[in-house]
Design a protein around this motif. Structure first.
Motif, PDB file in Angstrom:
ATOM      1  N   VAL A   1      11.797   4.449   7.032  1.00  8.00           N
ATOM      2  CA  VAL A   1      12.781   4.731   5.988  1.00  8.00           C
ATOM      3  C   VAL A   1      12.033   5.028   4.695  1.00  8.00           C
ATOM      4  O   VAL A   1      11.152   4.260   4.278  1.00  8.00           O
ATOM      5  N   GLN A   2      12.392   6.120   4.055  1.00  9.76           N
ATOM      6  CA  GLN A   2      11.788   6.514   2.794  1.00  9.76           C
ATOM      7  C   GLN A   2      12.736   6.223   1.645  1.00  9.76           C
ATOM      8  O   GLN A   2      13.958   6.193   1.813  1.00  9.76           O
TER       9      GLN A   2
ATOM     10  N   MET B   1      13.494   8.091  -0.761  1.00 12.26           N
ATOM     11  CA  MET B   1      14.271   9.272  -1.125  1.00 12.26           C
ATOM     12  C   MET B   1      15.537   9.412  -0.281  1.00 12.26           C
ATOM     13  O   MET B   1      16.346  10.303  -0.540  1.00 12.26           O
ATOM     14  N   GLY B   2      15.711   8.543   0.720  1.00 12.59           N
ATOM     15  CA  GLY B   2      16.901   8.591   1.551  1.00 12.59           C
ATOM     16  C   GLY B   2      16.657   9.117   2.937  1.00 12.59           C
ATOM     17  O   GLY B   2      17.573   9.099   3.780  1.00 12.59           O
ATOM     18  N   GLY B   3      15.487   9.579   3.235  1.00 19.10           N
ATOM     19  CA  GLY B   3      15.184  10.076   4.568  1.00 19.10           C
ATOM     20  C   GLY B   3      14.889   8.949   5.538  1.00 19.10           C
ATOM     21  O   GLY B   3      14.418   7.871   5.162  1.00 19.10           O
ATOM     22  N   MET B   4      15.205   9.203   6.787  1.00 19.73           N
ATOM     23  CA  MET B   4      14.991   8.197   7.837  1.00 19.73           C
ATOM     24  C   MET B   4      14.616   8.911   9.131  1.00 19.73           C
ATOM     25  O   MET B   4      15.299   9.839   9.562  1.00 19.73           O
ATOM     26  N   GLU B   5      13.531   8.463   9.728  1.00 19.09           N
ATOM     27  CA  GLU B   5      13.052   9.062  10.968  1.00 19.09           C
ATOM     28  C   GLU B   5      12.876   7.961  12.011  1.00 19.09           C
ATOM     29  O   GLU B   5      12.167   6.984  11.764  1.00 19.09           O
ATOM     30  N   CYS B   6      13.543   8.120  13.146  1.00 20.36           N
ATOM     31  CA  CYS B   6      13.506   7.116  14.213  1.00 20.36           C
ATOM     32  C   CYS B   6      12.839   7.701  15.451  1.00 20.36           C
ATOM     33  O   CYS B   6      12.957   8.900  15.732  1.00 20.36           O
ATOM     34  N   ARG B   7      12.191   6.839  16.202  1.00 23.67           N
ATOM     35  CA  ARG B   7      11.506   7.257  17.416  1.00 23.67           C
ATOM     36  C   ARG B   7      11.732   6.187  18.484  1.00 23.67           C
ATOM     37  O   ARG B   7      11.455   5.012  18.257  1.00 23.67           O
ATOM     38  N   PRO B   8      12.239   6.596  19.644  1.00 17.61           N
ATOM     39  CA  PRO B   8      12.447   5.603  20.718  1.00 17.61           C
ATOM     40  C   PRO B   8      11.125   5.136  21.321  1.00 17.61           C
ATOM     41  O   PRO B   8      10.084   5.786  21.164  1.00 17.61           O
TER      42      PRO B   8
ATOM     43  N   LEU C   1       0.824  -1.208   0.000  1.00 15.60           N
ATOM     44  CA  LEU C   1       0.000   0.000   0.000  1.00 15.60           C
ATOM     45  C   LEU C   1       0.858   1.259   0.000  1.00 15.60           C
ATOM     46  O   LEU C   1       0.451   2.284  -0.548  1.00 15.60           O
ATOM     47  N   LEU C   2       2.044   1.155   0.615  1.00 17.51           N
ATOM     48  CA  LEU C   2       2.915   2.320   0.715  1.00 17.51           C
ATOM     49  C   LEU C   2       4.318   1.884   0.271  1.00 17.51           C
ATOM     50  O   LEU C   2       5.143   1.464   1.070  1.00 17.51           O
ATOM     51  N   LEU C   3       4.540   1.989  -1.025  1.00 13.96           N
ATOM     52  CA  LEU C   3       5.781   1.459  -1.592  1.00 13.96           C
ATOM     53  C   LEU C   3       6.981   2.349  -1.308  1.00 13.96           C
ATOM     54  O   LEU C   3       8.113   1.903  -1.413  1.00 13.96           O
ATOM     55  N   THR C   4       6.747   3.588  -1.013  1.00 12.52           N
ATOM     56  CA  THR C   4       7.859   4.521  -0.820  1.00 12.52           C
ATOM     57  C   THR C   4       8.417   4.486   0.598  1.00 12.52           C
ATOM     58  O   THR C   4       9.406   5.169   0.876  1.00 12.52           O
ATOM     59  N   GLU C   5       7.798   3.743   1.471  1.00 14.77           N
ATOM     60  CA  GLU C   5       8.241   3.698   2.867  1.00 14.77           C
ATOM     61  C   GLU C   5       8.362   2.257   3.337  1.00 14.77           C
ATOM     62  O   GLU C   5       7.642   1.370   2.876  1.00 14.77           O
ATOM     63  N   SER C   6       9.287   2.051   4.255  1.00 13.27           N
ATOM     64  CA  SER C   6       9.460   0.764   4.927  1.00 13.27           C
ATOM     65  C   SER C   6       9.740   1.029   6.400  1.00 13.27           C
ATOM     66  O   SER C   6      10.193   2.111   6.774  1.00 13.27           O
ATOM     67  N   TYR C   7       9.490   0.021   7.215  1.00 15.06           N
ATOM     68  CA  TYR C   7       9.602   0.182   8.661  1.00 15.06           C
ATOM     69  C   TYR C   7      10.684  -0.762   9.190  1.00 15.06           C
ATOM     70  O   TYR C   7      10.859  -1.877   8.681  1.00 15.06           O
TER      71      TYR C   7
END
Length: 272
Positions: free
Chosen positions: A55-56, A58-65, A39-45
């Motif tokens: 992880v996107q 495009m190279g972006g990555m956002e982490c949350r503890p 459903l969301l090919l541009t993102e992975s978890y």
């Protein structure tokens, strides 16, 4: 120590350090499990022991503890505890192994020093194998649960499933290398311990020293020296006298006693 044992302990030390770094990277990496959806090919978890990341492409990555420790899944809790204990045990094994290395001058020379070094290396090798087992347990446990959930037939096929991440493979490599390092250190201690208290004495490296308790004394290279323990003084009671080195001296001429005679009755010869 022979060359084979020295090579084994150096190789074991290098593998030990590399394996501990792999275990540390496994603990800190967030790629324990990965998930991607259609459903969301541009993102992975990505799911790790301490945080979750998005992880996107495009190279972006956002982490949350994680928000709460009590709300964590059971497998994440177990993996945290085992990996932290594995790192602590492995670090303790490294600190014990370094003073026991042959190239490190940490103990006094002699039998006691060699025995202490061997005990330190054996203890470090045992702790390394324990750390390897503690590292393999959580990685294998998380992988087992992931496989069971992936092939769970009760879950619809449209539901995305978690898969293996890079951290699991790094953890397997690190645990296996810790076991290998412990075995190498233990194998380097299987040789006989040199006994310097028997026969010709040897120095710390096993080279025999001169034995000065037998017959003609010998220097370090085995050359015979003069034996001055016997016959140091010349024996003047036998025939020709000898000097300090035993060479015969010149025999003194015999003295003849000359009796005094009366020459007053004799006339001196006349001068012709």
């Amino acid at each position: 120590m022979d060359l084979c044992a020295s090579t084994l302990e150096l190789l074991g030390m290098v593998v030990y350090m590399a394996a501990w770094l792999c275990a540390l990277a496994t603990t800190l990496m967030p790629q324990w499990l990965t998930l991607s959806t259609d459903l969301l090919l541009t993102e992975s978890y990505e799911l790790g022991l301490w945080e979750t990341c998005v992880v996107q492409d495009m190279g972006g990555m956002e982490c949350r503890p994680y928000d709460s420790l009590l709300g964590l899944p059971q497998d994440i809790k177990v993996a945290r505890v085992f990996m932290c204990i594995s790192l602590a045990v492995g670090l303790l094994g490294l600190l014990l192994t370094i003073p026991g290395l042959y190239l490190v001058n940490s103990f006094s020379q002699g039998m006691e020093g060699c025995r202490a070094k061997r005990i330190m290396k054996v203890a470090g090798g045992v702790l390394g194998m324990v750390a390897g087992v503690l590292s393999l347990v959580p990685v294998s446990y998380v992988a087992h649960l992931t496989v069971m959930r992936y092939f769970d037939e009760s879950v619809p096929e449209v539901v995305p499933r978690w898969e293996f991440g890079d951290a699991l493979f790094c953890g397997w490599v690190g645990g296996f290398l810790l076991l290998v390092a412990g075995l190498l250190l233990f194998a380097s201690c299987l040789g006989p311990l040199a006994d310097h208290s028997r026969g010709p004495q040897g120095d710390y490296y096993g080279a025999p020293q001169a034995d000065h308790s037998r017959g003609p004394q010998e220097d370090y290279y085995g050359a015979h020296q003069a034996d001055h323990s016997r016959g140091l003084q010349a024996d003047h009671s036998r025939g020709p006298q000898a000097d300090y080195y035993g060479a015969p001296q010149a025999q003194s001429p015999k003295r003849y006693e000359v009796r005094s005679t009366d020459h007053s009755s004799r006339k001196p010869p006349e001068y012709v």
